[in-house]
Design an enzyme around this catalytic site. Structure first.
Site, PDB file in Angstrom:
ATOM      1  N   CYS A   1      -3.277  16.441   4.082  1.00 19.10           N
ATOM      2  CA  CYS A   1      -3.425  14.998   3.886  1.00 19.10           C
ATOM      3  C   CYS A   1      -4.292  14.466   5.021  1.00 19.10           C
ATOM      4  O   CYS A   1      -3.809  14.276   6.142  1.00 19.10           O
ATOM      5  CB  CYS A   1      -2.068  14.293   3.861  1.00 19.10           C
ATOM      6  SG  CYS A   1      -2.189  12.501   3.674  1.00 19.10           S
TER       7      CYS A   1
ATOM      8  N   CYS B   1      -7.211   8.773  -0.687  1.00 18.66           N
ATOM      9  CA  CYS B   1      -6.824  10.170  -0.480  1.00 18.66           C
ATOM     10  C   CYS B   1      -7.940  10.858   0.292  1.00 18.66           C
ATOM     11  O   CYS B   1      -9.054  11.022  -0.235  1.00 18.66           O
ATOM     12  CB  CYS B   1      -6.576  10.869  -1.822  1.00 18.66           C
ATOM     13  SG  CYS B   1      -6.144  12.619  -1.646  1.00 18.66           S
TER      14      CYS B   1
END
Length: 303
Positions: A76, A224
């Site tokens: 992430c 993202c």
């Protein structure tokens, strides 16, 4: 050992992140706690970044990453920037080395407050992404949604940036597509045995893209980071852009920009962007019981 730990609610371009301090402990944030935290509007998140004591010499921490459905995530980028900002504020340091299930991540906070994360090398081999079918060329695979003779989305570029990604190229505004409808179908398509992040990408110039992402295990997300990296790499790989790309994340509020460099000398992907601290509190990593620092303990939630 205390039943609670400190955590911070942060965001990276709107990507909702909970940074949980698990240092000095042997337990982990449970899937049940993650699901409970995500069920309340105040602690709803895209990823939990749980900071653990390092497992290997030469690293500063082991980062355990959970999605909002309680499943594990391998990488992430937006969350990593949040961890860097939190630790930089705590220690006064600028550079950090983290270990995750996806490998080693090096990151650095700059004087202007932006943070660069070395996301490592992209993976293109079909069985390492992974896909359920063999494709020699993963820059364009046979996959579509909609009518056979007039598909709505088709022929994505697929790769792994620590987690599986499918980039669908579109020629109009990424916000005009019903990604909330198509995202779950594509995330869980049989082509992706470990599910996949689904991104719509529009080329806006030889050095810029606009993206919107349905995130595996989290759903429609404001941003993202690993998807932005995957879109930039896939754009360069297919000749749509060069190796330095500005990504406008259309779903961020307001839309934000990530700078992505697919570095030629070693093929590493460097992502640079902001992180923002919102508020802090304490949480029980087993149950998800939490309280916010600014409010009375009686207002803590059993989620």
């Amino acid at each position: 050992m205390s039943t609670t730990v400190e955590f911070a609610r942060m965001n990276g371009l709107g990507n909702k992140i909970l940074v949980v301090d698990m240092r000095g402990r042997k337990d982990k944030v449970t899937p049940e706690a993650a699901i409970a935290l995500n069920a309340h509007p105040a602690t709803q998140f895209d990823q939990i970044m749980a900071i653990h004591d390092p497992k290997s010499s030469g690293t500063d921490a082991w980062i355990d990453i959970l999605n909002s459905d309680g499943s594990k995530a391998q990488a992430c980028g937006n969350g990593t920037r949040c961890v860097v900002q939190a630790l930089a504020s705590e220690t006064g340091r600028r550079a950090f080395t983290f270990q995750t299930v996806a490998g080693i991540l090096n990151a650095e906070e700059h004087a202007d407050g932006t943070i660069s994360v070395d996301m490592g090398m992209p993976v293109f081999e079909w069985d390492r992404i992974p896909l359920s079918e063999e494709f020699y060329d993963t820059s364009r695979i046979e996959l579509q949604i909609g009518p056979i003779d007039d598909p709505i989305l088709h022929s994505p570029s697929v790769m792994s940036m620590g987690n599986p990604h499918a980039i669908f190229w579109v020629d109009r505004d990424v916000m005009s597509f019903d990604l909330e409808r198509f995202g779950p179908l594509l995330e869980n398509h049989p082509m992706f045995p470990e599910r996949a992040n689904i991104t719509l990408a529009q080329v806006t110039s030889p050095s810029s893209l606009t993206t919107r992402t349905w995130e595996r295990g989290a759903g429609l997300t404001l941003a993202c980071g690993s998807a932005a990296c995957s879109a930039a790499v896939s754009a360069a790989r297919t000749g749509r852009t060069g190796r330095n790309v500005a990504i406008t994340v259309a779903s961020a509020t307001p839309p934000g920009i990530l700078s992505i460099e697919w570095r030629e000398r070693d093929d590493h992907v460097i992502m640079t962007g902001p992180a923002e601290w919102e508020w802090s509190g304490t949480v029980d990593p087993t149950t998800g019981l939490w309280s916010r620092d600014e409010i009375a303990a009686t207002e803590s939630r059993a989620l």
